[in-house]
Design a protein around this motif. Structure first.
Motif, PDB file in Angstrom:
ATOM      1  N   GLU A   1      -1.640   2.655   9.063  1.00  0.00           N
ATOM      2  CA  GLU A   1      -1.619   2.597   7.829  1.00  0.00           C
ATOM      3  C   GLU A   1      -3.021   1.700   7.376  1.00  0.00           C
ATOM      4  O   GLU A   1      -3.658   1.702   6.349  1.00  0.00           O
ATOM      5  CB  GLU A   1      -0.395   1.958   7.261  1.00  0.00           C
ATOM      6  CG  GLU A   1       0.768   2.878   7.196  1.00  0.00           C
ATOM      7  CD  GLU A   1       2.020   2.347   6.752  1.00  0.00           C
ATOM      8  OE1 GLU A   1       2.008   1.102   6.115  1.00  0.00           O
ATOM      9  OE2 GLU A   1       2.892   2.740   7.243  1.00  0.00           O
TER      10      GLU A   1
ATOM     11  N   ALA B   1       0.886  -1.106   0.008  1.00  0.00           N
ATOM     12  CA  ALA B   1       0.003   0.049   0.050  1.00  0.00           C
ATOM     13  C   ALA B   1       0.984   1.293   0.030  1.00  0.00           C
ATOM     14  O   ALA B   1       2.192   1.347   0.249  1.00  0.00           O
ATOM     15  CB  ALA B   1      -0.944   0.094   1.246  1.00  0.00           C
TER      16      ALA B   1
ATOM     17  N   ALA C   1      -3.773   8.316   0.053  1.00  0.00           N
ATOM     18  CA  ALA C   1      -2.451   8.228   0.557  1.00  0.00           C
ATOM     19  C   ALA C   1      -1.903   9.704   0.851  1.00  0.00           C
ATOM     20  O   ALA C   1      -2.393  10.559  -0.101  1.00  0.00           O
ATOM     21  CB  ALA C   1      -1.478   7.199  -0.293  1.00  0.00           C
TER      22      ALA C   1
ATOM     23  N   LEU D   1      -5.992   2.422   4.931  1.00  0.00           N
ATOM     24  CA  LEU D   1      -6.399   1.445   3.791  1.00  0.00           C
ATOM     25  C   LEU D   1      -7.963   0.829   3.885  1.00  0.00           C
ATOM     26  O   LEU D   1      -8.469   1.049   2.794  1.00  0.00           O
ATOM     27  CB  LEU D   1      -5.185   0.211   3.896  1.00  0.00           C
ATOM     28  CG  LEU D   1      -5.498  -0.800   2.725  1.00  0.00           C
ATOM     29  CD1 LEU D   1      -5.213   0.076   1.411  1.00  0.00           C
ATOM     30  CD2 LEU D   1      -4.655  -1.887   2.869  1.00  0.00           C
TER      31      LEU D   1
ATOM     32  N   THR E   1       0.101  -5.905   1.638  1.00  0.00           N
ATOM     33  CA  THR E   1      -1.320  -6.160   1.472  1.00  0.00           C
ATOM     34  C   THR E   1      -1.536  -7.766   0.967  1.00  0.00           C
ATOM     35  O   THR E   1      -2.469  -8.083   0.458  1.00  0.00           O
ATOM     36  CB  THR E   1      -2.063  -5.255   0.606  1.00  0.00           C
ATOM     37  OG1 THR E   1      -1.418  -4.808  -0.583  1.00  0.00           O
ATOM     38  CG2 THR E   1      -1.986  -3.865   1.560  1.00  0.00           C
TER      39      THR E   1
END
Length: 76
Positions: free
Chosen positions: A66, A11, A76, A70, A17
């Motif tokens: 984070e 990511a 971002a 996500l 991920t």
């Protein structure tokens, strides 16, 4: 024979991920089954407890932040 692995999917912040579960469908079924028969309130409480347990397992506030971004779909 040597097994080659694909590079981890990242990511924007660097969160890995890529699926690390040997059987993602089984894991999904376990999550769904855990909610079977629960009221909406009980299901939400289960999710809260599970998130806190897994956040503790991660043990890194930056990675947790984070992951939250996500999951929320924040840019971002």
């Amino acid at each position: 024979m040597t097994e080659t692995r694909a590079a981890p999917a990242r990511a924007p912040g660097g969160l890995d991920t890529t699926s690390r579960l040997p059987d993602p469908d089984r894991a999904y079924r376990a999550l769904i089954d855990a909610h079977r028969g629960l009221s909406d309130e009980e299901s939400a409480a289960l999710n809260t407890r599970l998130v806190l347990i897994l956040a503790n397992q991660v043990g890194d506030e930056t990675v947790l932040e984070e992951a939250i971004a996500l999951a929320r779909g924040d840019p971002a």
